[in-house]
Design an enzyme around this catalytic site. Structure first.
Site, PDB file in Angstrom:
ATOM      1  N   THR A 145       1.191  -1.225   0.041  1.00 47.04           N
ATOM      2  CA  THR A 145      -0.180   0.142  -0.156  1.00 47.04           C
ATOM      3  C   THR A 145       1.119   1.063  -0.033  1.00 47.04           C
ATOM      4  O   THR A 145       1.903   0.927   0.591  1.00 47.04           O
ATOM      5  CB  THR A 145      -0.835  -0.325   1.077  1.00 47.04           C
ATOM      6  OG1 THR A 145      -1.472   1.677   1.075  1.00 47.04           O
ATOM      7  CG2 THR A 145       0.329  -0.440   2.471  1.00 47.04           C
ATOM      8  N   ASP A 146       0.426   2.136  -0.267  1.00 43.78           N
ATOM      9  CA  ASP A 146       1.202   3.294  -0.694  1.00 43.78           C
ATOM     10  C   ASP A 146       0.756   4.022   1.037  1.00 43.78           C
ATOM     11  O   ASP A 146       1.862   5.462   1.604  1.00 43.78           O
ATOM     12  CB  ASP A 146       0.739   4.809  -1.271  1.00 43.78           C
ATOM     13  CG  ASP A 146      -1.129   4.779  -1.305  1.00 43.78           C
ATOM     14  OD1 ASP A 146      -1.777   4.442   0.132  1.00 43.78           O
ATOM     15  OD2 ASP A 146      -1.851   5.574  -1.463  1.00 43.78           O
ATOM     16  N   GLU A 147      -0.060   3.614   1.631  1.00 44.24           N
ATOM     17  CA  GLU A 147       0.613   4.235   3.561  1.00 44.24           C
ATOM     18  C   GLU A 147       1.448   3.796   4.198  1.00 44.24           C
ATOM     19  O   GLU A 147       1.611   4.581   4.794  1.00 44.24           O
ATOM     20  CB  GLU A 147      -1.171   3.952   3.288  1.00 44.24           C
ATOM     21  CG  GLU A 147      -2.293   3.840   3.571  1.00 44.24           C
ATOM     22  CD  GLU A 147      -3.047   3.779   4.612  1.00 44.24           C
ATOM     23  OE1 GLU A 147      -3.331   4.128   5.440  1.00 44.24           O
ATOM     24  OE2 GLU A 147      -4.416   3.490   3.813  1.00 44.24           O
ATOM     25  N   TYR A 201      -1.995  -0.347  10.864  1.00 49.23           N
ATOM     26  CA  TYR A 201      -1.357  -0.709  10.081  1.00 49.23           C
ATOM     27  C   TYR A 201      -1.168  -0.555   8.630  1.00 49.23           C
ATOM     28  O   TYR A 201      -0.031  -1.781   7.841  1.00 49.23           O
ATOM     29  CB  TYR A 201      -3.598  -0.671   9.065  1.00 49.23           C
ATOM     30  CG  TYR A 201      -3.416  -0.795   7.894  1.00 49.23           C
ATOM     31  CD1 TYR A 201      -2.869  -2.619   7.475  1.00 49.23           C
ATOM     32  CD2 TYR A 201      -3.455  -0.295   6.838  1.00 49.23           C
ATOM     33  CE1 TYR A 201      -3.591  -2.317   5.280  1.00 49.23           C
ATOM     34  CE2 TYR A 201      -3.286   0.347   5.343  1.00 49.23           C
ATOM     35  CZ  TYR A 201      -3.278  -1.264   4.922  1.00 49.23           C
ATOM     36  OH  TYR A 201      -2.991  -1.352   3.604  1.00 49.23           O
ATOM     37  N   LYS A 233       2.258  -2.974   7.600  1.00 50.10           N
ATOM     38  CA  LYS A 233       2.696  -3.023   6.120  1.00 50.10           C
ATOM     39  C   LYS A 233       4.045  -3.040   5.602  1.00 50.10           C
ATOM     40  O   LYS A 233       4.109  -3.627   4.198  1.00 50.10           O
ATOM     41  CB  LYS A 233       1.457  -2.296   5.500  1.00 50.10           C
ATOM     42  CG  LYS A 233      -0.003  -3.422   5.405  1.00 50.10           C
ATOM     43  CD  LYS A 233      -0.373  -5.032   4.571  1.00 50.10           C
ATOM     44  CE  LYS A 233       0.662  -5.108   3.230  1.00 50.10           C
ATOM     45  NZ  LYS A 233       0.102  -6.273   2.225  1.00 50.10           N
TER      46      LYS A 233
END
Length: 355
Positions: A132-134, A158, A162
């Site tokens: 994810t870009d997060e 979260y 990741k």
């Protein structure tokens, strides 16, 4: 054949359906079937021998090893993850177990298998990790978009979990030579998305006449990627990506959350008509912002376009219209997901196929 983990979730099930529209290659679909895993998404494949479903956990190394040895896939695509920021704030441990420990155990099983392959098969094998870009954290309004070399600065349990899984995948490439690929995507939307995420939540709440909760002022900006575009990008990365490399996948659609909600309200009124005594816009309710809420995500997807000749096929305008129409046409699916009726359906139809 390929082994896909998390293939009954939102992105996973869309990937399976998209895969079989392009190829006849078998998918071994390993999914734990948590609350967001739904085999009703794949009901059209019930009689399709190309799709082999196995209920299981990537954290169960022995089970994963058995599957890999049994089916001998040419590639493993890891989509299995806990992925909801709010849930990670309320209960981080599940995210640590699935996203970090689970990825580690999956890597161990895959690495053990890869070591047994002949030289040619080793070279052709791929482990594709979907992230994810997060992991990159938050951007200021005018800051350049995330590139593949952007520093990791995760904000939530979260995104931290990741980021940790990404580092593990990179380590297995650098230390052991495992031919890995990592993709970091922007916010996905489209059919079959569990209605806790922003877009399906707004659609389903609006249709039910419930409040449309918007965090803070709603000016948080996200880059939106239609899920089928994401699937096509993953196929391209698997096909031609360079082992050890990272590819950002974005939709070039930066939008503030409040604009997304207003667009959904307008589309619902256009496609299904307005309620008799109020406007969908009247349902918008601003609520207290969540802790550590990132201000802006933006993906610079020029690398995948330049190196792999991929770019999204949908604009936000075309993708969101397709999405709203899909939820209008599949309200029974939403009802089943919310009531848990689909779990009863799983027990009835798949109990004998579980291992």
């Amino acid at each position: 054949m390929i082994l896909l983990t998390g293939g009954a979730g939102f992105i996973g099930s869309n990937f399976v359906l998209d895969w079989f529209s392009q190829t006849d290659e078998t998918i071994i679909n390993l999914d734990k079937l948590t609350y967001a895993g739904n085999l009703q998404n794949l009901v059209s494949l019930n009689e399709d021998t190309r799709h082999v479903f196995v209920q299981g956990d990537i954290g169960d190394r022995e089970r994963v090893s058995e599957l890999i040895v049994q089916y001998r896939p040419r590639a493993v695509i890891n989509m299995a993850a806990e992925s909801h920021v709010d849930r990670s704030i309320l209960g981080p441990e599940t995210f640590i177990q699935t996203n970090i420990v689970g990825t580690f155990r999956l890597l161990e099983a895959v690495h053990d298998y890869w070591k047994t392959l002949d030289a040619s098969s080793k070279k052709e094998f791929r482990f594709l990790h979907v992230s994810t870009d997060e992991v990159y954290g938050s951007l200021n309004k005018n800051a350049p978009a995330f590139t593949e070399t952007h520093r990791y600065q995760p904000s939530s349990p979260y995104s931290a979990s990741k980021a940790s899984s990404d580092h593990l995948v990179n380590a297995y490439h650098r230390t052991f030579g495992l031919p890995t690929l990592i993709t970091n995507c922007s916010n996905n939307y489209g059919p079959y998305q569990f209605p806790e995420k922003l877009i399906p939540l707004m659609i389903t709440n609006a249709l039910a006449g419930k409040p449309l909760p918007v965090y803070g002022d709603g000016k948080q900006i996200r880059d939106w990627l239609y899920v089928t575009d994401h699937c096509s990008a993953l196929r391209r990365v698997l096909e031609a990506g360079e082992p050890g490399d990272i590819y950002n996948i974005g939709g070039w659609n930066e939008k503030p959350n409040i604009e997304i909600v207003r667009t959904i309200c307008a589309l619902l009124e256009e496609l299904s008509g307005s309620p008799s005594n109020y406007s969908y816009l009247d349902l918008i309710t601003h609520v207290k912002d969540r802790p550590g809420h990132d201000t802006r995500y933006a993906i610079d997807a020029r690398k995948i376009e330049r190196v792999l000749n991929w770019k999204p096929g949908e604009t936000f305008e075309t993708g969101i219209r397709k999405t709203v129409q899909w939820y209008l046409d599949h309200q029974e699916w939403v009802t089943n997901v919310k009531t848990g009726a689909y779990r009863e359906w799983i027990e009835k139809n798949y109990s004998e196929q579980r291992s």
